[in-house]
Motif scaffolding. Structure first.
Motif, PDB file in Angstrom:
ATOM      1  N   MET A   1       0.825  -1.209   0.000  1.00 26.25           N
ATOM      2  CA  MET A   1       0.000   0.000   0.000  1.00 26.25           C
ATOM      3  C   MET A   1       0.859   1.259   0.000  1.00 26.25           C
ATOM      4  O   MET A   1       0.635   2.184  -0.767  1.00 26.25           O
ATOM      5  N   ALA A   2       1.898   1.246   0.872  1.00 27.49           N
ATOM      6  CA  ALA A   2       2.716   2.454   1.003  1.00 27.49           C
ATOM      7  C   ALA A   2       3.401   2.817  -0.314  1.00 27.49           C
ATOM      8  O   ALA A   2       3.591   4.001  -0.616  1.00 27.49           O
ATOM      9  N   SER A   3       3.732   1.802  -1.127  1.00 27.76           N
ATOM     10  CA  SER A   3       4.459   2.098  -2.376  1.00 27.76           C
ATOM     11  C   SER A   3       3.593   2.844  -3.381  1.00 27.76           C
ATOM     12  O   SER A   3       4.102   3.437  -4.332  1.00 27.76           O
ATOM     13  N   SER A   4       2.272   2.838  -3.198  1.00 24.24           N
ATOM     14  CA  SER A   4       1.399   3.609  -4.103  1.00 24.24           C
ATOM     15  C   SER A   4       1.150   5.019  -3.585  1.00 24.24           C
ATOM     16  O   SER A   4       0.272   5.724  -4.058  1.00 24.24           O
ATOM     17  N   MET A   5       1.943   5.416  -2.603  1.00 29.64           N
ATOM     18  CA  MET A   5       1.819   6.773  -2.050  1.00 29.64           C
ATOM     19  C   MET A   5       3.034   7.600  -2.440  1.00 29.64           C
ATOM     20  O   MET A   5       4.150   7.081  -2.438  1.00 29.64           O
ATOM     21  N   ILE A   6       2.791   8.883  -2.721  1.00 29.87           N
ATOM     22  CA  ILE A   6       3.940   9.792  -2.897  1.00 29.87           C
ATOM     23  C   ILE A   6       3.703  11.084  -2.129  1.00 29.87           C
ATOM     24  O   ILE A   6       2.610  11.657  -2.179  1.00 29.87           O
ATOM     25  N   LEU A   7       4.736  11.471  -1.407  1.00 24.25           N
ATOM     26  CA  LEU A   7       4.669  12.706  -0.623  1.00 24.25           C
ATOM     27  C   LEU A   7       5.744  13.672  -1.117  1.00 24.25           C
ATOM     28  O   LEU A   7       6.927  13.319  -1.173  1.00 24.25           O
ATOM     29  N   TYR A   8       5.331  14.873  -1.491  1.00 28.55           N
ATOM     30  CA  TYR A   8       6.264  15.974  -1.762  1.00 28.55           C
ATOM     31  C   TYR A   8       6.308  16.818  -0.493  1.00 28.55           C
ATOM     32  O   TYR A   8       5.252  17.215   0.019  1.00 28.55           O
ATOM     33  N   TRP A   9       7.498  17.083  -0.012  1.00 29.53           N
ATOM     34  CA  TRP A   9       7.588  17.764   1.292  1.00 29.53           C
ATOM     35  C   TRP A   9       8.777  18.705   1.347  1.00 29.53           C
ATOM     36  O   TRP A   9       9.673  18.668   0.498  1.00 29.53           O
ATOM     37  N   GLY A  10       8.742  19.583   2.345  1.00 29.34           N
ATOM     38  CA  GLY A  10       9.832  20.510   2.601  1.00 29.34           C
ATOM     39  C   GLY A  10      10.330  20.313   4.024  1.00 29.34           C
ATOM     40  O   GLY A  10       9.515  20.064   4.931  1.00 29.34           O
ATOM     41  N   SER A  11      11.621  20.419   4.226  1.00 30.43           N
ATOM     42  CA  SER A  11      12.224  20.154   5.537  1.00 30.43           C
ATOM     43  C   SER A  11      11.866  21.247   6.545  1.00 30.43           C
ATOM     44  O   SER A  11      12.079  22.434   6.288  1.00 30.43           O
ATOM     45  N   GLY A  12      11.337  20.827   7.687  1.00 34.68           N
ATOM     46  CA  GLY A  12      11.039  21.784   8.765  1.00 34.68           C
ATOM     47  C   GLY A  12       9.622  22.326   8.736  1.00 34.68           C
ATOM     48  O   GLY A  12       9.200  22.974   9.688  1.00 34.68           O
ATOM     49  N   SER A  13       8.904  22.094   7.662  1.00 35.99           N
ATOM     50  CA  SER A  13       7.522  22.589   7.571  1.00 35.99           C
ATOM     51  C   SER A  13       6.614  21.755   8.475  1.00 35.99           C
ATOM     52  O   SER A  13       6.470  20.545   8.268  1.00 35.99           O
ATOM     53  N   PRO A  14       5.995  22.377   9.506  1.00 32.22           N
ATOM     54  CA  PRO A  14       5.117  21.584  10.375  1.00 32.22           C
ATOM     55  C   PRO A  14       4.013  20.829   9.619  1.00 32.22           C
ATOM     56  O   PRO A  14       3.776  19.658   9.923  1.00 32.22           O
ATOM     57  N   PRO A  15       3.347  21.436   8.624  1.00 35.39           N
ATOM     58  CA  PRO A  15       2.309  20.651   7.930  1.00 35.39           C
ATOM     59  C   PRO A  15       2.879  19.397   7.246  1.00 35.39           C
ATOM     60  O   PRO A  15       2.256  18.336   7.284  1.00 35.39           O
ATOM     61  N   CYS A  16       4.053  19.505   6.634  1.00 36.60           N
ATOM     62  CA  CYS A  16       4.673  18.323   6.010  1.00 36.60           C
ATOM     63  C   CYS A  16       5.022  17.289   7.065  1.00 36.60           C
ATOM     64  O   CYS A  16       4.795  16.082   6.888  1.00 36.60           O
ATOM     65  N   TRP A  17       5.570  17.761   8.149  1.00 38.44           N
ATOM     66  CA  TRP A  17       6.017  16.870   9.214  1.00 38.44           C
ATOM     67  C   TRP A  17       4.848  16.061   9.787  1.00 38.44           C
ATOM     68  O   TRP A  17       4.980  14.872  10.092  1.00 38.44           O
ATOM     69  N   ARG A  18       3.689  16.721   9.928  1.00 39.82           N
ATOM     70  CA  ARG A  18       2.500  16.003  10.418  1.00 39.82           C
ATOM     71  C   ARG A  18       2.216  14.752   9.591  1.00 39.82           C
ATOM     72  O   ARG A  18       1.971  13.678  10.132  1.00 39.82           O
ATOM     73  N   VAL A  19       2.218  14.933   8.274  1.00 41.64           N
ATOM     74  CA  VAL A  19       1.884  13.805   7.391  1.00 41.64           C
ATOM     75  C   VAL A  19       2.931  12.707   7.533  1.00 41.64           C
ATOM     76  O   VAL A  19       2.607  11.515   7.568  1.00 41.64           O
ATOM     77  N   MET A  20       4.196  13.102   7.673  1.00 42.10           N
ATOM     78  CA  MET A  20       5.265  12.109   7.819  1.00 42.10           C
ATOM     79  C   MET A  20       5.133  11.344   9.134  1.00 42.10           C
ATOM     80  O   MET A  20       5.363  10.129   9.182  1.00 42.10           O
ATOM     81  N   ILE A  21       4.778  12.041  10.204  1.00 40.85           N
ATOM     82  CA  ILE A  21       4.578  11.352  11.486  1.00 40.85           C
ATOM     83  C   ILE A  21       3.398  10.375  11.370  1.00 40.85           C
ATOM     84  O   ILE A  21       3.483   9.229  11.814  1.00 40.85           O
ATOM     85  N   ALA A  22       2.306  10.834  10.761  1.00 40.43           N
ATOM     86  CA  ALA A  22       1.130   9.952  10.607  1.00 40.43           C
ATOM     87  C   ALA A  22       1.498   8.712   9.788  1.00 40.43           C
ATOM     88  O   ALA A  22       1.105   7.591  10.129  1.00 40.43           O
ATOM     89  N   LEU A  23       2.260   8.898   8.715  1.00 39.74           N
ATOM     90  CA  LEU A  23       2.678   7.752   7.889  1.00 39.74           C
ATOM     91  C   LEU A  23       3.500   6.760   8.717  1.00 39.74           C
ATOM     92  O   LEU A  23       3.302   5.541   8.639  1.00 39.74           O
ATOM     93  N   GLU A  24       4.409   7.279   9.530  1.00 40.33           N
ATOM     94  CA  GLU A  24       5.213   6.410  10.394  1.00 40.33           C
ATOM     95  C   GLU A  24       4.335   5.691  11.419  1.00 40.33           C
ATOM     96  O   GLU A  24       4.478   4.480  11.632  1.00 40.33           O
ATOM     97  N   GLU A  25       3.439   6.439  12.060  1.00 42.99           N
ATOM     98  CA  GLU A  25       2.597   5.838  13.102  1.00 42.99           C
ATOM     99  C   GLU A  25       1.687   4.756  12.539  1.00 42.99           C
ATOM    100  O   GLU A  25       1.338   3.798  13.235  1.00 42.99           O
ATOM    101  N   LYS A  26       1.275   4.919  11.275  1.00 44.85           N
ATOM    102  CA  LYS A  26       0.397   3.922  10.647  1.00 44.85           C
ATOM    103  C   LYS A  26       1.209   2.826   9.945  1.00 44.85           C
ATOM    104  O   LYS A  26       0.656   2.070   9.134  1.00 44.85           O
ATOM    105  N   ASN A  27       2.492   2.735  10.261  1.00 42.15           N
ATOM    106  CA  ASN A  27       3.372   1.694   9.672  1.00 42.15           C
ATOM    107  C   ASN A  27       3.372   1.723   8.153  1.00 42.15           C
ATOM    108  O   ASN A  27       3.328   0.666   7.511  1.00 42.15           O
TER     109      ASN A  27
END
Lengths: 226, 226
Positions: A1-27
């Motif tokens: 499932m994860a391989s069909s996801m793509i995230l464009y992000w910027g370093s240090g941006s809280p909104p980007c970081w939120r999505v990355m934390i959620a992705l990690e928490e959901k394995n």
């Protein structure tokens, strides 16, 4: 499932970081991702604009589904992968109410931090006023005190909405970390400092820590006098 | 269940209106409610401050659970009363993604409308600049065009995220209605006008229509030249 996801992000941006934390928490490790540079205006580049007419980061796609708004993407991930990884929205009505309340209060904290931190970037020079700077700082100071008070009323070692890590933390932690990066004093904001220390060691947060903060641990001091 | 709920609200406030529409859609008529006056500063009165340190409306309580943030309250109601009334968050991942995307884009529309409509109320006289007014108007104009474009790309008679009324409508409709109340032209924003006409006849929306708009159907013309 994860391989069909793509995230464009910027370093240090809280909104980007939120999505990355959620992705990690959901394995959902193993998602495709592309780190872009705000300085180089890469958030306005073609692959981003193709899925996000606002030209903003995060931009996120899962299969054909596009959810660029950070709150939307995190809620979508929780809903689509409910039984996988950390449960971010609790079942009990009392816990759920507090999670939803703190999640959305984060937007006010975010706004008030932006009004201070980005003032000279957002407001053209001939429109700047010391009175506005002063008012923005007072509003942010009151907001930070409110959050410090929330943590004071909770048991030691609590997360933002109680004893468990929830969606409230996914939303507010990056904002709190950003405040300390910009100089907030853990001696003055003791409870926020304790919360920062607690959550920064969480594997999802360590795995997604902004790379340019790692490279250069020295932050800014815009908030040091708060 | 509804009798253990109390909503403090102000007439015409889109955040308050969202919670009222959600309550109607979830068949929670019969909740306790108190209409307060912003002009009389009643949003800072004791019963509000007791559950909402921000002194803002809506303020909402269900039993002992307090959720004052409009997005939080609506998501809480959907989650707690999932099988009751209208399903506001669809199950299918594609529909759900679009609902979450449009829901949270509403916050940008709200912000840009506030920057124009409340400019003189929020910005002290000696800090006002014509250049800022112009920039805010251009930003709102682009935002409204973006939403007009979203509706252009959808089938005639669609709601904000497709063929069904969803949480996206709960969030964005009050904002669109507010724009027309403040003079937006349905001749220039044809699709937004059609959407406004479609949703304003919905029972949940009719039942919660701002009372002072009914008493005085004549709105303002701040947005008439957009």
């Amino acid at each position: 499932m994860a391989s069909s996801m793509i995230l464009y992000w910027g370093s240090g941006s809280p909104p980007c970081w939120r999505v990355m934390i959620a992705l990690e928490e959901k394995n959902l490790q193993g998602y495709q991702q592309k780190l872009l540079s705000f300085e180089k205006n890469e958030h306005k580049s073609e692959p981003v604009m193709a899925i996000n007419p606002r030209g903003q980061l995060p931009s996120f796609k899962h299969g054909d589904n596009i959810i660029n708004e950070s709150f939307g993407a995190c809620l979508y991930l929780e809903n689509q992968f409910k039984s996988q990884g950390t449960q971010l929205i609790p079942d009990s009505s009392a816990e759920q109410a507090l999670v939803y309340q703190r999640m959305f209060e984060t937007l006010t904290l975010q706004q008030k931090m932006a009004d201070v931190i980005y003032y000279t970037w957002r407001v053209p020079e001939d429109e700047r006023h010391n009175s506005a700077v002063k008012r923005n700082k007072e509003a942010l100071s009151a907001e930070l005190q409110l959050w410090e008070g929330y943590f004071q009323k909770m048991d030691a070692g609590s997360y933002a909405a109680g004893k468990n890590f929830t969606m409230a933390d996914v939303m507010v932690f990056p904002q709190i970390a950003y405040a300390f990066r910009f100089g907030l004093s853990p001696e003055k904001f003791i409870k926020l400092g304790e919360y920062h220390n607690l959550v920064k060691k969480r594997p999802s947060v360590e795995a997604s820590w902004p790379p340019h903060w790692k490279e250069n641990p020295q932050g800014m001091d815009i908030l040091k006098d708060f």
